[in-house]
Scaffold this motif. Structure first.
Motif, PDB file in Angstrom:
ATOM      1  N   ASP A 144       0.862  -1.318  -0.053  1.00 15.05           N
ATOM      2  CA  ASP A 144       0.116  -0.115  -0.186  1.00 15.05           C
ATOM      3  C   ASP A 144       0.863   1.273   0.014  1.00 15.05           C
ATOM      4  OD1 ASP A 144      -2.311  -1.422  -0.137  1.00 15.05           O
ATOM      5  OD2 ASP A 144      -3.083  -0.830   1.944  1.00 15.05           O
ATOM      6  N   ARG A 187       1.674   1.834  -3.623  1.00 18.01           N
ATOM      7  CA  ARG A 187       0.501   2.475  -4.165  1.00 18.01           C
ATOM      8  C   ARG A 187       0.330   3.970  -4.051  1.00 18.01           C
ATOM      9  NH1 ARG A 187      -1.449  -3.306  -4.117  1.00 18.01           N
ATOM     10  NH2 ARG A 187      -1.927  -3.067  -1.888  1.00 18.01           N
ATOM     11  N   ARG A 237       0.389   6.550  -6.821  1.00 19.28           N
ATOM     12  CA  ARG A 237      -1.081   7.326  -7.347  1.00 19.28           C
ATOM     13  C   ARG A 237      -1.264   8.750  -6.547  1.00 19.28           C
ATOM     14  NH1 ARG A 237      -5.098   2.293  -5.606  1.00 19.28           N
ATOM     15  NH2 ARG A 237      -4.369   0.684  -7.265  1.00 19.28           N
ATOM     16  N   GLN A 270       8.369  -4.246  -5.192  1.00 19.67           N
ATOM     17  CA  GLN A 270       7.738  -4.891  -4.221  1.00 19.67           C
ATOM     18  C   GLN A 270       8.691  -5.863  -3.225  1.00 19.67           C
ATOM     19  OE1 GLN A 270       4.582  -7.500  -5.599  1.00 19.67           O
ATOM     20  NE2 GLN A 270       3.722  -5.915  -6.632  1.00 19.67           N
TER      21      GLN A 270
END
Length: 557
Positions: free
Chosen positions: A445, A448, A452, A497
């Motif tokens: 997260d 992300r 974003r 990741q």
């Protein structure tokens, strides 16, 4: 639990002279100098009197006894009554009801929403921590009720009826229609057997009936606080022959006409900790749910709620750390070994000081995040919380179990005995790391959020710039972290990741150290930075930089 007559019992072998008194009938807020300083620093000094009231309440012998009883007598599911009719009720011990009623009465759930004045989120965070410090299980429905407001408030067809009930300071354990029960608590039922954190794999369906109403069919693997009055649920929604996608729905336990909704409690989870609070497997079968937000936008609808439950994971972990430090210090100041009080033994002093530093850094991190959730938060703070919340949730919550274990060890054999609270705390701390996203989910997260929302990375950089030049170790760590941040933004997805945990840990330590510089005494901040960022840092607690005045650190705690 009486201390009367200690040392005067008949029989010489039962005279007790080298054990501390019970740590009860105290003001937990008054004794927590770091928290009191933080409340003032983050703009909630006006709440000081009410926090002293809460601190005195949770420090009472009777409240601490209730905390113990609530875990000794965990909830029991009653699926059917004696004649075979479905009940689907969960019975809690009276001690649990007394605790949660007190937390609601003092606004630990929704005070910041009900009266969003400056500092309200910080005051609510401090209240939440004081209650969670002594009894953590009730904090689950308290947190979910607080967080659910963020998702419900933009759906007036639900909010108009339910938000006044969520803001209420009264507590009623019974399942009743809204016109007979002006208060309410909210739970969640998100994950399923086949999905876990991957909620898009959920198979529970919601078929449109009329207006905002749907009928749900499916099974939820974890439902938190199943005796709540309503639940936020994720399901694959359908309208006519069209599949809308994953939607968020609100499921009331009691329907407007007074009948109970279909909410089948299959069994309660036999959890490692968090035993005073029930978690259940439940089944929907024609269950009525009301759409929250837009159809097919379920994840987006709950994202602000998730941010707030993650904040409470940080606050709950920090509260547990405070309990561990307080109990360890109390024991060390009341027990003598090898000719001196334990607290005066240099090795023990170093461990206690290090545990105190960890607790202070966790608490300050949580309070800074709470400030970023104020109703009048700046655009920069809103951007900051989008990244800093998962970063802090990852790191602070992972530090919790080891912290509790080290505090248990400070009590020696007593720490491993159930009549002392640290065994309960040791089992409790992992739930904050697992709930609302375990380590890998949170680290992903973070990636992300960076991809974003570039503004969130800029906000973190600005936050770290506020302490530039304050300490060479922090400057070096911050520079390395920001370099890693740039490299990760250019890396291939699989490579990013694989390094997500490394980046998240680096960001968390940078934010914690910067927060300590800004809000903690200099001696605490320098010791924390040296112990966490210096080349001589150790993997266990008690490895502090040479020359650290450990006694001065623990005196403040």
């Amino acid at each position: 639990m009486s201390t009367l007559g200690r040392g005067r019992q008949p029989g010489g072998t039962h005279i007790v002279e080298n054990q501390p008194d019970w740590r009860v009938d105290i003001d937990e807020y008054d004794l927590n100098h770091p928290l009191r300083d933080a409340v003032a620093a983050f703009g909630a000094g006006w709440a000081d009197a009410q926090l002293h009231e809460v601190g005195t309440l949770v420090g009472e012998r009777s409240f601490q006894r209730d905390a113990q009883l609530a875990h000794q007598h965990p909830p029991v599911a009653h699926t059917f009554d004696r004649w075979g009719f479905r009940l689907d009720e969960v019975e809690y011990d009276e001690s649990y009801h007394r605790i949660i009623a007190a937390a609601v009465a003092h606004g630990a759930h929704t005070a910041a929403w009900a009266d969003p004045k400056p500092g309200a989120a910080v005051a609510r965070a401090a209240t939440f921590m004081l209650f969670a410090q002594v009894e953590p299980g009730h904090a689950c429905p308290i947190s979910m009720t607080h967080s659910a407001v963020a998702s419900l408030r933009d759906s007036p067809w639900i909010a108009d009826d339910w938000l006044p009930r969520l803001y209420s300071r009264s507590y009623d354990r019974h399942l009743l229609p809204a016109d007979q029960k002006p208060s309410a608590l909210v739970g969640m039922a998100m994950t399923e057997k086949q999905g876990g954190s991957d909620v898009r794999a959920n198979t529970t369906t919601a078929v449109h009936v009329s207006g905002h109403s749907y009928q749900l069919t499916g099974h939820k693997w974890f439902c938190s606080a199943p005796m709540s009055d309503g639940f936020l649920v994720l399901a694959q929604s359908h309208r006519a022959s069209t599949q809308e996608g994953l939607s968020c729905l609100f499921v009331p336990r009691v329907l407007p006409h007074g009948d109970r909704n279909v909410f089948r409690v299959q069994r309660l989870k036999d959890k490692v900790g968090n035993r005073s609070n029930a978690s259940a497997e439940i089944e929907f079968d024609g269950t009525v749910g009301v759409l929250v937000g837009e159809p097919g936008r379920g994840v987006r609808t709950i994202i602000e709620m998730v941010q707030r439950t993650r904040l409470d994971c940080v606050l709950g972990t920090a509260a547990g750390m405070r309990q561990s430090v307080a109990e360890a210090l109390w024991h060390a100041r009341g027990r003598r070994a090898f000719g001196r009080m334990l607290v005066e033994q240099p090795a023990m002093t170093a461990v206690l000081a290090d545990l105190a530093l960890e607790a202070e850094a966790a608490m300050l991190t949580g309070m800074r995040l709470a400030q970023a959730f104020e109703a009048d938060a700046s655009d920069q703070d809103v951007a900051l919380r989008r990244l800093a919340t998962p970063v802090s949730k990852y790191w602070v919550c992972k530090r919790g179990p080891q912290h509790a274990y080290e505090a248990m060890e400070c009590l020696g054999g007593n720490g491993y005995i159930e009549s002392f609270p640290l065994g309960r705390r040791y089992r409790e701390q992992p739930v904050m790391a697992i709930w609302e996203g375990s380590g890998n989910v949170i680290a992903l997260d973070v990636l992300r959020a960076l991809a974003r929302d570039p503004d969130s990375a800029d906000a973190v950089r600005a936050e770290l710039q506020t302490t530039r030049g304050a300490h060479p170790l922090l400057d070096a760590h911050t520079a390395g972290t920001l370099t890693l941040l740039r490299e990760m933004s250019l890396a291939e997805p699989d490579g990013a990741q694989a390094q997500a945990r490394r980046l998240t840990e680096a960001l968390a330590l940078a934010l914690q150290a910067s927060t300590m510089v800004r809000y903690a005494p200099r001696i605490d901040a320098e010791a924390f930075i040296g112990a966490r960022l210096g080349q001589s840092r150790g993997w266990q607690y008690g490895v502090l930089p040479p020359g650290t005045d450990a006694a001065a650190i623990i005196a403040r705690h």
